[in-house]
Structure formats: C-alpha cells, structure tokens
Motif scaffolding. Structure first.
Motif, short mmCIF file in Angstrom:
data_model
loop_
_atom_site.label_atom_id
_atom_site.label_comp_id
_atom_site.label_asym_id
_atom_site.label_seq_id
_atom_site.Cartn_x
_atom_site.Cartn_y
_atom_site.Cartn_z
N TRP A 165 -5.77 0.58 11.86
CA TRP A 165 -4.80 2.02 11.61
C TRP A 165 -3.13 1.77 11.02
CZ3 TRP A 165 -5.83 6.89 13.04
CH2 TRP A 165 -6.90 6.83 13.73
N VAL A 166 -2.95 0.64 10.93
CA VAL A 166 -1.74 0.11 10.46
C VAL A 166 -1.50 0.71 8.44
CG1 VAL A 166 0.25 -1.73 9.83
CG2 VAL A 166 -1.20 -1.70 11.68
N TYR A 167 -2.72 0.55 7.76
CA TYR A 167 -2.96 0.75 6.64
C TYR A 167 -2.53 2.02 6.49
CZ TYR A 167 -3.98 -3.66 5.29
OH TYR A 167 -4.33 -5.33 4.95
N LEU A 168 -3.75 3.09 7.47
CA LEU A 168 -3.20 4.46 7.48
C LEU A 168 -2.14 5.02 7.65
CD1 LEU A 168 -5.05 6.64 6.88
CD2 LEU A 168 -5.73 6.58 9.12
N VAL A 169 -1.29 4.20 8.99
CA VAL A 169 -0.04 4.63 9.15
C VAL A 169 0.96 4.72 8.14
CG1 VAL A 169 1.81 4.99 10.61
CG2 VAL A 169 -0.38 5.00 11.84
N SER A 171 -6.88 3.26 0.79
CA SER A 171 -8.26 3.06 0.71
C SER A 171 -8.86 1.85 1.47
CB SER A 171 -8.43 2.40 -0.95
OG SER A 171 -8.34 1.87 -1.34
N LEU A 172 -8.05 0.95 1.77
CA LEU A 172 -8.05 -0.34 2.66
C LEU A 172 -8.42 0.15 4.31
CD1 LEU A 172 -4.41 -2.92 1.39
CD2 LEU A 172 -6.94 -2.36 0.52
N SER A 173 -7.43 1.09 4.63
CA SER A 173 -7.66 1.65 6.24
C SER A 173 -9.80 2.41 6.00
CB SER A 173 -7.34 2.21 6.31
OG SER A 173 -7.07 3.85 5.62
N LEU A 174 -9.68 2.37 4.87
CA LEU A 174 -11.34 3.07 4.77
C LEU A 174 -12.29 2.32 5.40
CD1 LEU A 174 -10.75 5.72 2.23
CD2 LEU A 174 -11.09 6.40 5.21
N ARG A 175 -12.06 0.53 4.80
CA ARG A 175 -12.99 -0.31 4.87
C ARG A 175 -13.39 -0.19 6.37
NH1 ARG A 175 -9.03 -5.89 1.89
NH2 ARG A 175 -9.91 -4.53 0.19
N THR A 176 -12.69 -0.03 7.57
CA THR A 176 -13.50 -0.09 8.16
C THR A 176 -13.56 1.64 9.21
OG1 THR A 176 -11.20 -0.49 9.44
CG2 THR A 176 -12.89 -2.37 8.78
N LEU A 177 -12.40 2.31 9.22
CA LEU A 177 -12.09 3.65 9.71
C LEU A 177 -13.27 4.62 8.67
CD1 LEU A 177 -8.39 4.03 9.91
CD2 LEU A 177 -9.79 3.32 11.71
#
Length: 106
Positions: free
Chosen positions: A3-7, A47-53
């Motif tokens: 979520w931090v990456y996504l924000v 793309s880093l956030s997409l590893r888990t979200l």
C-alpha cells in the motif's frame, strides 16, 4: 508495504502530470524530462505493489489517487474550477478508493 508503494506511485502522478502540463506539449526540455522520467518511475513503483495486491484494486486506487491529486493541483496551481459539483465528484472518488482499501484489508 504494498500500500505504501501504491500511494507513492499515485502521488507521483501529480508530479508527472504537472510537469507535462508545464512542458507545453513536450516543447520545453526540463519539464518534459521530469514528466516522462517520473511517469516511468510511477509505473515501476506501481508494479512493486502488484506483487501482492490484486491488479484491479491497485490500478483503481493508483488512478483514483492520481485523478484526485491532479484535479486538486489544477484547482490550486492553475486556477481550474473548484465548483461544488466538481468537489462532490472528487469526494466520490475518495470514497471509492477508501472503500477498495477497506475491502482489500478484510
């Protein structure tokens, strides 16, 4: 951490969209370089956030944060309309982003 990456990726949209506005159609060098560089970086961080979200949730939040942020920058920095209707629809985007985050957490 996702979520931090996504924000962070969503907030980078404010930078690149504003820089591209200032680039005057990619005719000014430094705003163009900043805008294009940060745009690529925002996708990398997304793309880093997409590893888990889930991709649907992540992309909706990414675009929602960018849309809200850029709309607010437009109102504050560029004198765009801050009509009650426009603000109400931005609030609906906020509600959707918060709702998606709450659904993902449960």
């Amino acid at each position: 951490m996702a979520w931090v990456y996504l924000v962070a990726a969503g907030l980078m949209e404010l930078v690149w969209a504003t820089a591209l506005k200032e680039s005057d159609g990619l005719t000014r060098l430094w705003p163009s370089v900043i805008g294009l560089t940060v745009a690529v970086l925002s996708v990398v961080v997304l793309s880093l956030s997409l590893r888990t979200l889930p991709v649907g949730t992540a992309y909706a939040v990414f675009v929602g944060l960018g849309a809200i942020g850029v709309a607010l920058v437009g109102m504050i920095a560029f004198g765009e309309s801050a009509s009650p209707g426009r603000l109400a629809f931005l609030a609906l985007i906020v509600a959707g982003v918060v709702g998606l985050q709450l659904m993902e957490s449960s």
